[in-house]
Every structure is written in C-alpha cells, then in structure tokens.
Motif scaffolding. Structure first.
Motif, short mmCIF file in Angstrom:
data_model
loop_
_atom_site.label_atom_id
_atom_site.label_comp_id
_atom_site.label_asym_id
_atom_site.label_seq_id
_atom_site.Cartn_x
_atom_site.Cartn_y
_atom_site.Cartn_z
N SER A 159 -7.59 53.45 -5.38
CA SER A 159 -6.90 53.59 -6.65
C SER A 159 -7.80 53.07 -7.75
O SER A 159 -8.90 52.62 -7.51
CB SER A 159 -5.60 52.77 -6.62
N GLY A 160 -7.30 53.11 -8.95
CA GLY A 160 -8.11 52.64 -10.06
C GLY A 160 -8.25 51.14 -10.05
O GLY A 160 -9.10 50.57 -10.69
N LYS A 161 -7.38 50.44 -9.30
CA LYS A 161 -7.43 48.99 -9.28
C LYS A 161 -8.58 48.50 -8.43
O LYS A 161 -8.87 49.06 -7.39
CB LYS A 161 -6.12 48.42 -8.73
N LYS A 162 -9.18 47.45 -8.85
CA LYS A 162 -10.23 46.84 -8.06
C LYS A 162 -9.68 45.56 -7.47
O LYS A 162 -8.90 44.86 -8.09
CB LYS A 162 -11.46 46.52 -8.94
N SER A 163 -10.10 45.29 -6.26
CA SER A 163 -9.58 44.09 -5.60
C SER A 163 -10.67 43.06 -5.43
O SER A 163 -11.82 43.40 -5.23
CB SER A 163 -9.02 44.48 -4.22
N ASP A 164 -10.28 41.82 -5.48
CA ASP A 164 -11.27 40.77 -5.27
C ASP A 164 -11.25 40.37 -3.81
O ASP A 164 -11.88 39.41 -3.40
CB ASP A 164 -10.99 39.54 -6.16
N GLY A 165 -10.50 41.14 -3.00
CA GLY A 165 -10.47 40.87 -1.58
C GLY A 165 -9.55 39.74 -1.20
O GLY A 165 -9.54 39.28 -0.08
N SER A 166 -8.74 39.26 -2.11
CA SER A 166 -7.87 38.13 -1.77
C SER A 166 -6.43 38.43 -2.10
O SER A 166 -5.66 37.51 -2.34
CB SER A 166 -8.34 36.88 -2.54
N GLY A 167 -6.05 39.69 -2.12
CA GLY A 167 -4.66 39.98 -2.35
C GLY A 167 -4.42 41.07 -3.37
O GLY A 167 -3.30 41.28 -3.80
N GLY A 168 -5.43 41.77 -3.77
CA GLY A 168 -5.22 42.90 -4.66
C GLY A 168 -5.29 42.60 -6.13
O GLY A 168 -4.96 43.41 -6.97
N LYS A 169 -5.71 41.41 -6.52
CA LYS A 169 -5.79 41.08 -7.94
C LYS A 169 -6.97 41.81 -8.56
O LYS A 169 -7.96 42.10 -7.91
CB LYS A 169 -5.98 39.57 -8.12
N ALA B 42 -27.59 34.79 5.73
CA ALA B 42 -27.40 34.50 4.31
C ALA B 42 -26.65 35.65 3.64
O ALA B 42 -25.76 35.42 2.80
CB ALA B 42 -28.75 34.29 3.63
N ALA B 43 -26.98 36.88 4.01
CA ALA B 43 -26.29 38.04 3.44
C ALA B 43 -24.84 38.07 3.88
O ALA B 43 -23.93 38.36 3.08
CB ALA B 43 -27.00 39.32 3.86
N MET B 44 -24.59 37.75 5.13
CA MET B 44 -23.22 37.75 5.64
C MET B 44 -22.38 36.69 4.91
O MET B 44 -21.23 36.92 4.56
CB MET B 44 -23.23 37.48 7.15
N ASN B 45 -22.99 35.55 4.69
CA ASN B 45 -22.27 34.46 4.02
C ASN B 45 -22.05 34.74 2.53
O ASN B 45 -21.17 34.14 1.91
CB ASN B 45 -23.04 33.15 4.18
N ALA B 46 -22.85 35.65 1.97
CA ALA B 46 -22.73 35.96 0.54
C ALA B 46 -21.70 37.05 0.26
O ALA B 46 -21.35 37.30 -0.89
CB ALA B 46 -24.09 36.39 -0.02
N GLU B 47 -21.19 37.68 1.31
CA GLU B 47 -20.24 38.78 1.09
C GLU B 47 -18.94 38.26 0.48
O GLU B 47 -18.36 37.29 0.96
CB GLU B 47 -19.92 39.49 2.40
N PRO B 48 -18.46 38.92 -0.57
CA PRO B 48 -17.19 38.50 -1.20
C PRO B 48 -16.05 38.57 -0.18
O PRO B 48 -16.08 39.38 0.75
CB PRO B 48 -17.01 39.54 -2.32
N LYS B 49 -15.05 37.74 -0.38
CA LYS B 49 -13.91 37.72 0.53
C LYS B 49 -13.23 39.08 0.55
O LYS B 49 -13.03 39.70 -0.48
CB LYS B 49 -12.92 36.64 0.07
N ARG B 50 -12.86 39.52 1.75
CA ARG B 50 -12.23 40.83 1.91
C ARG B 50 -10.72 40.69 2.07
O ARG B 50 -10.22 39.64 2.46
CB ARG B 50 -12.79 41.56 3.14
N ASP B 51 -10.00 41.77 1.76
CA ASP B 51 -8.56 41.84 1.97
C ASP B 51 -8.34 42.22 3.43
O ASP B 51 -8.50 43.38 3.82
CB ASP B 51 -7.96 42.89 1.04
N GLN B 52 -8.02 41.24 4.25
CA GLN B 52 -7.92 41.47 5.69
C GLN B 52 -6.82 42.47 6.07
O GLN B 52 -6.96 43.23 7.04
CB GLN B 52 -7.68 40.14 6.41
N GLN B 53 -5.72 42.49 5.32
CA GLN B 53 -4.65 43.43 5.63
C GLN B 53 -5.12 44.87 5.40
O GLN B 53 -4.87 45.76 6.22
CB GLN B 53 -3.41 43.15 4.77
N ARG B 54 -5.83 45.10 4.30
CA ARG B 54 -6.34 46.44 4.02
C ARG B 54 -7.39 46.84 5.06
O ARG B 54 -7.45 47.98 5.50
CB ARG B 54 -6.96 46.50 2.61
N ASP B 55 -8.22 45.88 5.46
CA ASP B 55 -9.22 46.17 6.48
C ASP B 55 -8.54 46.56 7.79
O ASP B 55 -8.95 47.50 8.48
CB ASP B 55 -10.12 44.95 6.72
#
Length: 218
Positions: free
Chosen positions: A53-63, A137-150
């Motif tokens: 959708s047009g919304k962007k998520s920060d990976g922590s709940g859809g904000k 280092a790259a793995m640790n730098a990944e932004p938090k994901r929305d686990q439910q969406r994943d």
C-alpha cells in the motif's frame, strides 16, 4: 537462499537457508526450523499477503516511516555494500551483485554464481568466512521487520508452493514473536527435490508472494 543450511547445501534451496539476511543472524543455518505440520492446516486461512500500500512501515507495527527509519535503511544499504565489496575482492567473486535499493541482497542474481560443488560460500561470507564479519555487520544493521507481515507472506508462499505441486512444502511458524521459515519438512534428510523442474517452476510462480528481503528465507 529448500533447506539448507544452505545446506549448506546447496542441494536444494541452498541459498534459501543459508543466508537469510533478513531475520536473526545466521537464521540461514536454521533452515526449516519451525515445527508444525507438513503444509496444510488452519493456518492456510491467512495465506494471503496484502498488496503493498502507500503506507510505509518501520517494521514495528505499521507506523509511518520517519527520518530515523530512512537513516536505518541507509545504514543497512551501506553495510550490505561493504559486504558485497568484500565478496568481490577478498572472496574473489568479482560479479557479486549490488544489493537492492532496499538494502536486501539480490538472491536470484547470487544464485547464478553458486558453485554446485561448493558448500554455499556465496551465501555465507565466502570461503573460510573471509567476509563473515561484514556479513554479520550487514545483518545487524537491517531495520526491524514486521514479523506478522513476514509470517503471512511466507505462509502465502508456502500455500502457493503446495498448490503448484510441491506437496511437502511446510508452513512457516511463529516462535516467541518471530517468523520462522517453512519449506523442507526434514532438513536433516531432505525430502523435497529442489533441483526438479516442478520445484523450480513452483518457485518462479510463487516468488511474488514473498516480501522484499524474504526471498532467501524459504
């Protein structure tokens, strides 16, 4: 990134497991680790992934994503580029592809570089782990994901794989709030022939079911 351990496998979903740079570090080695049934079940009821959708998520709940999120994504991309450069130089894979703009690795392109007689080094930091530090280092730098969406994405993918003829493809699971990949029901003794034309056709047909960053997970 199928079960691998990127099976290290290579035989079968090699990349799929081995370097799932998307979730917790070295999830790749835990390929197919969620318990659960071989594929069917009530979870299929939620096997539909919402279209972007047009919304962007920060990976922590859809904000909505803010400047902090953009900073995180930028840092993730930069870390992945550092890893990619290492793979091109120290690991000797001069054609190792750039990461996507999202920062996630381009697994389809990486898969073309895989040595069928190797141990999946292309997914895990090169031979003898020469780029292991850059990978972590790259793995640790990944932004938090929305686990439910994943989870819903991987569930939709698993259902699609079964619908396309890979009947043993197992559903993902949720463990302590984290989405765990599905796929091979018995990683220790693989039962899915990931080299078969049927499997490859199913993967191609179902690839769009996976959200960005999950293409190397199951």
């Amino acid at each position: 990134m199928t079960t691998t351990s990127r099976r290290a496998p290579l035989s079968g979903a090699p990349r799929i497991r081995l370097v799932a740079l998307a979730a917790a570090p070295l999830l790749a080695l835990a390929v197919g680790c969620g318990g659960g049934d071989d594929g069917g079940g009530k979870d299929d009821q939620v096997a539909s992934v919402p279209e972007k959708s047009g919304k962007k998520s920060d990976g922590s709940g859809g904000k909505a994503a803010g400047s902090a999120d953009k900073t995180g994504k930028s840092a993730f991309f930069d870390a992945q580029m550092t890893y990619v450069r290492c793979m091109r130089t120290k690991a000797g894979l001069k054609d190792y592809p750039d990461p996507k703009l999202s920062g996630h690795l381009d697994f389809p392109a990486i898969e073309k570089l895989v040595d069928p007689n190797g141990g999946g080094e292309e997914y895990k930091g090169g031979k003898n782990g020469v780029c292991k530090d850059e990978l972590l280092a790259a793995m640790n730098a990944e932004p938090k994901r929305d686990q439910q969406r994943d989870y819903e994405s991987m569930l939709a993918h698993a259902k699609c794989m079964r619908d396309k003829g890979v009947s043993l493809f197992r559903n993902p699971t949720m463990a302590d709030g984290n989405a765990q990949p599905g796929g091979e029901p018995d990683p220790a003794s693989p039962r899915i022939d990931t080299e078969s034309p049927l499997y490859k056709q199913a993967r191609e047909a179902c690839a769009a079911k996976l959200l960005d960053g999950l293409d190397g997970m199951q």
